[in-house]
Design a protein around this motif. Structure first.
Motif, mmCIF file in Angstrom:
data_model
loop_
_atom_site.group_PDB
_atom_site.id
_atom_site.type_symbol
_atom_site.label_atom_id
_atom_site.label_comp_id
_atom_site.label_asym_id
_atom_site.label_seq_id
_atom_site.Cartn_x
_atom_site.Cartn_y
_atom_site.Cartn_z
ATOM 1 N N HIS A 89 -1.542 17.248 7.122
ATOM 2 C CA HIS A 89 -1.305 18.503 7.889
ATOM 3 C C HIS A 89 -0.094 18.658 8.453
ATOM 4 O O HIS A 89 0.342 18.086 8.072
ATOM 5 N N ASP A 91 3.288 18.696 9.481
ATOM 6 C CA ASP A 91 4.362 18.043 9.864
ATOM 7 C C ASP A 91 4.502 16.781 9.647
ATOM 8 O O ASP A 91 5.098 15.746 9.646
ATOM 9 N N TRP A 92 3.136 16.462 8.440
ATOM 10 C CA TRP A 92 3.143 14.545 7.634
ATOM 11 C C TRP A 92 4.013 13.999 7.509
ATOM 12 O O TRP A 92 4.617 12.872 7.869
ATOM 13 N N GLU A 95 6.796 13.414 10.133
ATOM 14 C CA GLU A 95 6.474 12.613 11.234
ATOM 15 C C GLU A 95 7.018 11.004 9.837
ATOM 16 O O GLU A 95 6.926 10.002 10.877
ATOM 17 N N ASN A 111 -1.206 8.084 7.973
ATOM 18 C CA ASN A 111 -3.068 7.941 8.389
ATOM 19 C C ASN A 111 -2.734 9.007 7.076
ATOM 20 O O ASN A 111 -3.359 9.586 7.285
ATOM 21 N N ALA A 166 2.630 4.966 10.590
ATOM 22 C CA ALA A 166 3.356 6.505 11.171
ATOM 23 C C ALA A 166 1.945 7.209 11.781
ATOM 24 O O ALA A 166 1.337 7.826 10.849
ATOM 25 N N GLN A 167 1.447 6.801 12.439
ATOM 26 C CA GLN A 167 -0.020 7.717 13.161
ATOM 27 C C GLN A 167 0.083 8.890 12.957
ATOM 28 O O GLN A 167 -1.226 9.536 13.104
ATOM 29 N N HIS A 168 1.179 9.375 12.995
ATOM 30 C CA HIS A 168 0.834 11.468 13.425
ATOM 31 C C HIS A 168 1.762 11.326 11.928
ATOM 32 O O HIS A 168 1.553 13.264 12.122
ATOM 33 N N SER A 169 1.647 10.962 11.078
ATOM 34 C CA SER A 169 1.729 11.238 9.989
ATOM 35 C C SER A 169 0.427 11.182 9.260
ATOM 36 O O SER A 169 0.248 9.997 8.562
ATOM 37 N N VAL A 170 -0.173 12.536 8.620
ATOM 38 C CA VAL A 170 -1.625 12.452 8.563
ATOM 39 C C VAL A 170 -1.720 13.199 7.475
ATOM 40 O O VAL A 170 -1.384 14.758 7.119
#
Length: 218
Positions: A89, A91-92, A95, A111, A166-170
């Protein structure tokens, strides 16, 4: 932080190519592809300076490939446990690094879109320093074949107080176990290793995660 994604692959050239392109498009990380496949199938990635190809002999496990990739490219500041069934995703990488810098840790759980990475991170970023000090100098503990290595890595990081999530690193893991892919020969081989790896995990947990294997970096 100079980062390499180590990506083992076998019999999935088209899928690995798409995965790699997406990793490159969404981050500043390099990709280290470790494979026994015919490299000509990777097309113009062969000429991309951010992609490093490591040809290996047939029948190496994913764990062996992760460690060989680390051994061949030992000078990055951080490494990501990659796979050819990930979809990055936007910007993983940024993030993950944001969390790493803020928490001042050496292990950042990423994530995967399916599991609770705060409990078990199936994919993750490790700094080189963390690998040497807390992970036996390897990318993946070599006693495993396909399963269990992620749980041991997560628990080692928590034991060392070096874990952050890092929840927003997917990096979305499009795995057959979550009905996101068909079972192909790569998955079929991995399934056969499941019981062995889970037994290995239980034993190693009881022994306190010993560094009873050779390091590939120091």
């Amino acid at each position: 932080m100079r980062t390499a994604v180590i990506l083992p692959t076998w019999s999935r050239v088209e899928q690995a190519t798409m995965c790699t392109r997406r990793l490159l498009d969404t981050s500043a990380a390099d990709v280290v592809i470790v494979t026994e496949d015919d490299l000509t199938g990777f097309g113009d990635l062969l000429d991309n300076a951010r992609v490093k190809f490591k040809a290996v002999h047939p029948r190496m496990t994913a764990v062996q490939k992760w460690n060989y990739g680390l051994e061949c490219e030992p000078n990055y500041e951080a490494y990501v446990l990659g796979a050819d069934d990930l979809w990055a995703h936007d910007d993983w990488h940024d993030e993950a690094l944001k969390v790493q810098r803020g928490a001042e840790v050496g292990f950042v759980g990423i994530n995967d879109g399916s599991t609770d990475g705060s409990i078990l991170s199936t994919h993750y970023l490790m700094t080189r320093e963390f690998i040497v000090k807390h992970h036996g100098g390897v990318m993946a503990v070599p006693h495993y074949r396909s399963w269990g290595l992620d749980e041991e890595a997560t628990l080692r990081a928590k034991r060392a107080d070096q874990f952050a999530y890092a929840q927003h690193s997917v990096l979305e893991h499009r795995h057959w176990a979550w009905n996101m892919a068909a079972i192909d020969q790569t998955y079929a081989v991995a399934r056969h290793a499941h019981n062995y790896d889970i037994s290995t995990l239980k034993y190693r947990r009881s022994m306190g995660w010993p560094d009873d294997f050779p390091a590939v970096i120091s």
